[in-house]
Design a protein around this motif. Structure first.
Motif, short mmCIF file in Angstrom:
data_model
loop_
_atom_site.label_atom_id
_atom_site.label_comp_id
_atom_site.label_asym_id
_atom_site.label_seq_id
_atom_site.Cartn_x
_atom_site.Cartn_y
_atom_site.Cartn_z
N UNK A 42 28.42 -40.96 -30.18
CA UNK A 42 27.25 -41.75 -30.59
C UNK A 42 27.04 -41.72 -32.10
N UNK A 43 28.14 -41.71 -32.83
CA UNK A 43 28.07 -41.58 -34.29
C UNK A 43 27.16 -42.63 -34.91
N UNK A 44 27.23 -43.86 -34.42
CA UNK A 44 26.43 -44.94 -35.01
C UNK A 44 24.94 -44.75 -34.78
N UNK A 53 19.78 -33.57 -33.87
CA UNK A 53 19.08 -34.63 -34.61
C UNK A 53 19.27 -35.97 -33.91
N UNK A 54 20.51 -36.25 -33.50
CA UNK A 54 20.82 -37.51 -32.83
C UNK A 54 20.02 -37.66 -31.54
N UNK A 55 19.96 -36.58 -30.74
CA UNK A 55 19.23 -36.65 -29.47
C UNK A 55 17.74 -36.84 -29.70
N UNK A 84 19.65 -41.97 -25.47
CA UNK A 84 20.84 -41.13 -25.35
C UNK A 84 20.47 -39.80 -24.70
N UNK A 85 19.35 -39.23 -25.13
CA UNK A 85 18.90 -37.97 -24.55
C UNK A 85 18.61 -38.13 -23.06
#
Length: 626
Positions: free
Chosen positions: A108-110, A216-218, A224-225
């Protein structure tokens, strides 16, 4: 698959579980399991997976996530679950925590905000920065405008490392917390921006940074989480006492405040990774944050009853009131002795006699282990030479231990072992297991495809060895037969960057060294994997392992130089060393040690409390100075 009712389910592959373990296996609440050495932590998790999957308590399409700290531990848990449950092949995912973090970031880099997003194809920084590099970085960056200058050279090494760790990956991204000091925020933002903008090909992201990025991403992407949480209703956290702040941040971002049920397993008495950032209060924080129930396992399936009783005295010194362990095995007799010598030569001769006698009585070289606190090569030099004169090999395992644990190493070495021997059922099992993972084969019905590929690889290896192509061409040929991209897809740690090439290069160098020593490929493979070799390692490298006989060299102040400043942490290391043994433990003391600057008299005043523990445990002292 026909489901078993929860009430009818019984443990698989073992006679039974102790009551506390059985309660955890069937639990529907988040649990912290405190399990000492030899308590069967991996088996507990395997049985819990069997219960959850085979009873439908974790119904399809939901999966179980297991997170370990070492690659071999993650592999071990997965293999054991697959033996305990047919569903384990399909709905049980086992990662190291770092690999789990990297998989989230890569997939999920983007979704990471642009200011914090690594470039596509980023590389992981595998080596820690040296103290001098840290000094240079702080001096170059300085401090915020208007703030007094700081004498970074006046920092102690420990203070320097702690400061660097906090600013680089010790804070929750994006460094907006009210309790983050201004100077830490200044350094942290500068560090991250420099690393994220490094040129292609330069390692830029550390694993702790990946943990922070994944968390941080989640937090930034609820969808996504939510997808992650809907996939994993249950999660296992192994060796939980070693969890760092960055890793705990990821666990919180993934599972806090949701219905997922977590099972954390660890032993605070074996918490010896504070130097690497482990949270000293992680058990208490987990209990508070996840409303976890604490359970204690008390059976010790590893050590002889006498050793379990002696370990109790160390436990009492560390954590008074901890439920005492009980020995599960009664088929063996244990001993522990302190051996005192005049010098390393006398020590080496006596220990060589002891090991040689054990080998003559039927023990294997790897039934023994030489443990040290630090400087393995230096500490074992005299014993190594003495054993060599008796045709017994003693090797510093720290050099090769990580390389041997790599999945691509296991796969390639299994092929080479089988190609140079008439029969090796252990190597065949390793090869087919690794190939099943590589080929994505989960069903036993497809085992013929795995075996056919194994035969093709063996034919290729035998032809290459007979042509004497050299180690690297043989390795490259086998990798090509499987496919580099297939390996990268199967093993996430190889997915990007040069890590796979680094491993192949290290493997080539190590095998070439063994080939030079041994003269032929068959003996070189045996030498590399450590067959017929007595292993030597530090306490930290021994964690998770077990040996019939443990010989600890140097129960002396100079080996335990950190004891004065952190006696509790060092005593935990002492406990880890003691608890590796199944039957016999020997601690040695030499009046003199040859160190970097010559011979030095040894003392034990600083570590007197360790000798007091052994004295209370009834450990005899044998004076062998004559």
């Amino acid at each position: 698959m026909a489901l078993i009712s929860p009430d009818a389910w019984t443990p698989v592959g073992v006679e039974g579980l102790e009551p506390a373990a059985d309660e955890v296996v069937r639990s529907q609440t988040t649990t912290l399991v405190v399990a000492g050495p030899g308590a069967g932590k991996t088996e507990l998790l395997a049985q819990r997976a069997s219960f959850l999957l085979d009873t439908g308590t974790c119904p399809p399409p939901h999966r179980i996530l297991a997170i370990s700290f070492k690659r071999d531990a993650a592999k071990n848990i997965k293999e054991r679950v697959e033996r305990r449950s047919s569903e384990g092949c399909r709905r049980f995912d086992s990662y190291t925590l770092d690999a789990f973090a990297k998989s989230i970031v890569d997939r999920f880099l983007s979704g990471i905000p642009s200011d914090w997003r690594p470039r596509v194809g980023y590389e992981v920084m595998l080596k820690s920065m040296r103290n001098e590099e840290m000094f240079e970085w702080f001096e170059r960056v300085g401090v915020p405008d208007g703030r007094a200058e700081i004498d970074f050279r006046g920092f102690s090494n420990d203070h320097l490392k702690a400061t660097f760790d906090r600013m680089a990956h010790g804070e929750i991204l994006p460094y907006t917390g009210q309790d983050v000091p201004e100077v830490v925020r200044f350094w942290g933002l500068r560090w991250w921006q420099e690393q994220l903008r490094r040129p292609a090909g330069a390692p830029s992201i550390t694993f702790p940074m990946l943990n922070r990025l994944a968390a941080f991403l989640l937090r930034q992407n609820p969808k996504i989480a939510t997808a992650l949480r809907s996939t994993y209703q249950y999660a296992f956290l192994d060796e939980f006492q070693d969890t760092t702040a960055a890793q705990y941040d990821l666990i919180m971002a993934a599972f806090h405040g949701v219905p997922a049920i977590l099972t954390a397993v660890g032993d605070s008495k074996q918490r010896i990774m504070l130097w690497a950032g482990a949270k000293h209060d992680v058990f208490e924080v987990f209990e508070r944050d996840f409303a976890a129930t604490r359970n204690h396992l008390i059976r010790n399936y590893r050590s002889a009853p006498e050793l379990v009783e002696m370990q109790r005295h160390i436990v009492e010194a560390l954590e008074s009131g901890t439920p005492p362990a009980t020995a599960a095995r009664c088929d063996t007799h244990g001993t522990c002795v302190i051996l005192e010598f005049r010098n390393p030569q006398g020590e080496a001769e006596h220990l060589a006699d002891l090991i040689q006698q054990g080998l003559q009585e039927g023990k294997k070289p790897r039934d023994f282990c030489i443990l040290v606190r630090q400087r393995t090569g230096e500490m074992i030099a005299t014993l190594q030479e003495t054993l060599h004169s008796r045709n017994i090999k003693l090797r510093d395992e720290s050099v090769l231990q990580d390389l041997l644990a790599e999945p691509v190493t296991k796969f390639l070495v299994a092929v080479l072992r089988l190609a140079t021997r008439r029969r090796d059922p252990v190597a065949w099992e390793v090869l087919t297991s690794e190939l099943a993972d590589i080929m994505g084969v989960a069903d036993s019905d497809d085992s013929s495809a795995v075996e056919e590929q194994a035969v093709r690889l063996l034919q290729h290896a035998k032809a290459a060895i007979s042509e004497d192509l050299g180690i690297r061409p043989i390795i490259d040929g086998l990798v090509s037969e499987v496919g580099v991209n297939v390996l990268r897809a199967c093993y996430r740690q190889y997915a990007s960057g040069s890590y796979l090439e680094d491993i192949l290069r290290s493997l080539t160098d190590a095998l070439n060294g063994s080939l030079e020593r041994c003269g032929n490929m068959a003996n070189a493979i045996s030498d590399f994997i450590g067959e017929d070799v007595v292993p030597a390692m530090t306490i930290h490298k021994s964690k998770g392992l077990e040996f019939n006989t443990v010989i600890f060299l140097g129960l002396e102040d100079s080996q335990w130089w950190g004891f004065r400043n952190q006696p509790e942490e060092e005593t935990r290391g002492f406990f880890v060393a003691f608890s590796r043994a199944i039957e016999h433990v020997y601690f040695t003391f030499s009046d003199v040690r040859v160190e970097r600057f010559g011979a030095r008299r040894q003392a034990r005043g600083q570590i007197g409390s360790l000798y007091e523990i052994l004295q209370r445990a009834g450990v005899p002292v044998s004076d062998l100075r004559t």
